[in-house]
Design a protein around this motif. Structure first.
Motif, PDB file in Angstrom:
ATOM      1  N   ASP A 589      44.550  34.255  30.826  1.00 22.00           N
ATOM      2  CA  ASP A 589      44.217  32.951  30.238  1.00 22.00           C
ATOM      3  C   ASP A 589      45.433  32.336  29.553  1.00 22.00           C
ATOM      4  N   GLN A 592      47.974  30.083  31.447  1.00 18.58           N
ATOM      5  CA  GLN A 592      47.534  28.817  32.023  1.00 18.58           C
ATOM      6  C   GLN A 592      47.736  27.692  31.005  1.00 18.58           C
ATOM      7  N   GLU A 639      42.549  25.781  37.644  1.00 13.80           N
ATOM      8  CA  GLU A 639      42.631  27.224  37.427  1.00 13.80           C
ATOM      9  C   GLU A 639      41.904  28.032  38.503  1.00 13.80           C
ATOM     10  N   THR A 720      52.940  27.359  38.403  1.00 17.88           N
ATOM     11  CA  THR A 720      51.744  28.197  38.224  1.00 17.88           C
ATOM     12  C   THR A 720      52.007  29.620  38.679  1.00 17.88           C
TER      13      THR A 720
END
Length: 790
Positions: A589, A592, A639, A720
């Motif tokens: 988490d 991100q 995500e 990412t």
């Protein structure tokens, strides 16, 4: 294969009909002829048609009829139930008679169920008596629902509130009628007209549509299957349509299943007794994955006003005995729970062909599922509308699913199943990042720790090939959830009241007095990573009547790191592994950009305080309205959906980004662990600002196109991938630090460096309330445990 014929006094011609030649119509006619007699027997609670159930300990459970029972092998006289009986190729077609209590024939007298039913035209039909004592106690609480993604589909739990009560169910699939899109579910959820229906998403029920009053309760069996007659029987369908608000929030896939294949068209010509024993699969909104097998057809469960109430299909737990090769196979009970009604049942051939499935002499090949874009494509058979709760012979509670053929429902509602909307997702969409991070980190540690983590790698996540195929992950029931996504699939909707705030920290906005953001402050000075300091930061927003909301992500990792050290010092390697596995979720988490931003759900409604703009609180009606808009879906699109556009390339990119990196050193304390997480968060935002993601998105498109556009943006894709690689490296470093500080140098017994079983780990994360409890920021601040070391 010839089976034994009913006893006769002498040979006759034409030959007496063999039981194996009996048809469905023969069985239905026999049950109809004996309906009045059987319904008057106090012990009989239901009837159905199917194949003779052989007690698992009986001689003929493992030997065909051409191998007669030896004289020294006795018949089984104990109760025969669906749980302890088997269907074999030589099982006769039979009328199944379910009784409340199993008794020996000599005790029943006039209440004895006849072993054979004789029809006036000479047909002879056997019966099979099955013990099914009703379970009248309330079912145990469920661990579900499970869904964490905002992309809706079949298998999601749904709810309608009306007249002071709640009706729970499961969405079956998307359908289309008259140019509008609907979600199919049970009548008790879709009943009424214009009432709000909500879906369960990440710990809360959110509005997704309204009831349409397009529904059906029952239909005459003679109208559905006219060639079989049955004038007194009513088929229960219990189906209705919910008119959905926004088709772009949906996929036609079913969660936990994959793509929906060609609909099985149930007619007198396509329904055969060969369906008995067929493996089927569903994803219930409450139970999660359900694997069963068809045990009976046209189950008559009650009579009202002279009308028989019948359901098309009775589904029981799957008996994985490898065609009688396994003795006492594991059977999951109960099969289904309240709230699963509406789930769609699919034919479930094995993912890989088994040598015994094909028969070259008969011209049959192994049956394998079709392949969709990212998931299997399975054929839907029936929609569940209820359950039959019983007690098994050993006292266990069970519940079997009652289902209606989907084709009959679609015909009655004049609707068609949507099969090609927003495809390309894995069976369990939204899982790529967390499972890959946990798996890959196991390979980035060394020594005994590497041996331990590799032995438990499959308990933490999945390898690239499995994630890329989207087939093997199985979540739900009391079944094991890989540790890397326990926080989403188990804890978010459990007794852990403060679990939601563990997953984020919206700290990239200046404080209420116009000072630097908490992310900036912590990145520059690690002394700012203190629960008391963060509490003052968030209290300032709350006192001014604005957001962002409280989030504690770095402190959650700090807490778990401390727990890992304590577990290791206590030689509790089981809990060390469990804590390491769940830590993977939170570290993922943190990598991100949207997880550490007030732009978590896009640009929210803002409110001015002292000339500066801040987000409105999340419980504000203005934010609640915003949350239902397409722009607010950006978090899940980025995500979850984006990483499914080209999963194989994303996973390979993480590996490439990790090549040549040296191991990190994250220090010796929980505060150091939180500092490493703050750096991970800060680096992710420096690499890719939240507004870069938001500006690249086109909310007017559907989820698939939005995800593809983000993936095809070179900056977003590459940033990412690098951030995910960073999280693998940081996670491995946190594990190593905890391993060292926990005293591994003093030696961990070799017998504890082993693979821990699902049965050992599951009670830890599901039931142990002392295992890394989810704390509020107030609790953290008051404890004094989350302050910088002196």
């Amino acid at each position: 294969m010839q089976t034994r014929r009913p006893a006769g006094t002498k040979s006759i011609f034409p030959p007496r009909r063999d039981y194996t030649s009996l048809s469905i119509k023969d069985l239905l006619d026999a049950r109809e002829a004996y309906h009045v007699y059987l319904s008057q027997l106090d012990n009989v609670i239901a009837t159905a048609i199917g194949r003779y159930c052989i007690h698992q300990d009986d001689w003929y459970a493992h030997n065909p009829p051409d191998r007669p029972r030896p004289k020294d092998v006795h018949r089984i006289t104990g109760p025969r139930t669906l749980a302890n009986s088997v269907i074999r190729p030589w099982s006769w077609p039979a009328v199944l008679v379910f009784v409340r209590q199993w008794e020996q024939p000599h005790k029943l007298a006039s209440d004895l169920v006849p072993s054979t039913l004789y029809l006036p035209d000479g047909r002879v039909v056997p019966t099979c008596v099955i013990a099914a004592p009703p379970d009248e106690e309330l079912p145990a609480p469920s661990e579900g629902p499970f869904h964490a993604s905002h992309l809706l589909g079949g298998g999601y739990a749904c709810l309608r509130e009306h007249q002071g009560e709640q009706s729970l169910g499961t969405f079956a699939c998307l359908t289309r009628k008259g140019g509008s899109y609907y979600a199919l579910t049970n009548r008790h959820v879709a009943g009424g007209d214009g009432e709000s229906v909500r879906a369960y998403i990440r710990g809360a029920y959110e509005p997704i549509g309204i009831t349409s009053n397009i529904a059906v309760d029952r239909q005459p069996m003679a109208s559905m299957f006219p060639l079989w007659g049955q004038q007194s029987a009513l088929l229960t369908l219990d189906a209705g349509l919910v008119k959905i608000d926004n088709i772009n929030d949906w996929t036609s896939q079913a969660f936990g299943i994959g793509e929906i294949g060609e609909l099985f068209d149930a007619t007198e010509h396509s329904i055969t007794l060969d369906m008995i024993g067929c493996p089927v699969r569903a994803f219930g909104g409450v139970s999660g994955v359900i694997e069963g097998e068809v045990r009976a057809l046209f189950f008559r469960y009650e009579v009202v006003g002279g009308q028989e109430h019948v359901t098309d299909m009775l589904i029981g737990p799957r008996r994985e005995d490898d065609k009688a090769q396994k003795k006492d196979p594991r059977i999951e009970h109960p099969l289904t729970r309240p709230g699963d009604s509406g789930t769609l049942w699919f034919y479930d051939p094995p993912a890989t062909p088994r040598p015994s499935d094909g028969n070259e002499d008969l011209g049959t090949a192994p049956d394998v599922p079709e392949e969709g874009a990212h998931a299997r494509r399975l054929r839907p058979l029936a929609m569940q509308w209820g359950g039959q709760r019983v007690r098994t012979a050993d006292g266990k509670k069970s519940a079997y699913a009652l289902g209606s053929f989907l084709s009959s429902i679609c015909r009655s509602l004049d609707t068609e199943v949507v099969r090609n909307w927003s495809l390309g997702h894995d069976e369990y969409w939204g899982k790529v990042g967390h499972f890959s991070i946990g798996w890959k980190a196991c390979d980035k540690v060394s020594g005994d720790l590497k041996e331990l983590m590799r032995l438990n790698q499959a308990r933490i996540g999945f390898p690239d090939d499995t994630i890329a195929q989207g087939k093997a992950f199985k979540v739900g029931r009391e079944g094991f959830v890989p540790l890397a996504d326990v926080p989403d699939y188990v804890w978010v909707h459990s007794w852990r009241t403060y679990e939601n705030i563990q997953h984020f920290a919206d700290i990239d906005i200046e404080d209420v007095n116009g000072g630097p953001s908490m992310l900036e402050r912590c990145a520059k000075n690690s002394d700012e990573i203190a629960a008391s300091v963060w509490k003052a930061y968030f209290d300032g927003f709350a006192n001014a009547g604005v957001g962002p909301e409280v989030g504690v992500l770095p402190f959650r990792v700090w807490q778990i790191w401390d727990a890992m050290v304590a577990y290791l010092k206590a030689k509790d390697v089981l809990r060390f592994v469990a804590a390491a596995g769940v830590m993977a979720h939170y570290v993922g988490d943190a990598s991100q950009p949207l997880h550490c931003s007030y732009l978590h759900h896009g640009v929210p409604p803002m409110r001015k305080v002292n000339g500066r703009e801040y987000p409105v609180p999340r419980d504000d009606p203005e934010f609640q309205a915003f949350k239902e808009t397409a722009p607010a879906k950006i978090h899940g699109i980025y995500e979850e959906n984006m990483l499914e556009v080209d999963t194989a390339t994303a996973l390979a990119g993480i590996d490439d980004a990790l090549k040549g990196r040296r191991p990190l050193n994250v220090g010796k304390t929980g505060h150091d662990a939180a500092t490493a997480v703050i750096k991970l968060m800060s680096d992710a935002q420096d690499r890719l600002e939240p507004m870069d993601i938001i500006n690249a998105d086109d909310p007017s498109q559907g989820p698939t196109k939005r995800a593809a556009a983000l993936w095809n943006n070179k900056k977003i894709r590459e940033a990412t991938i690098v951030s995910l690689a960073d999280s693998v490296q940081v996670l491995a470093a946190l594990w190593t630090s905890a391993w060292v500080q926990g005293g591994s140098a003093a030696g961990i017994a070799k017998n504890k460096i082993r693979e821990y079983t699902e049965e050992e780990l599951q009670p830890v994360y599901r039931n142990d309330r002392t295992f890394v409890p989810s704390l509020s920021l107030d609790q953290m601040a008051k404890s004094g445990k989350f302050e910088p070391p002196p």
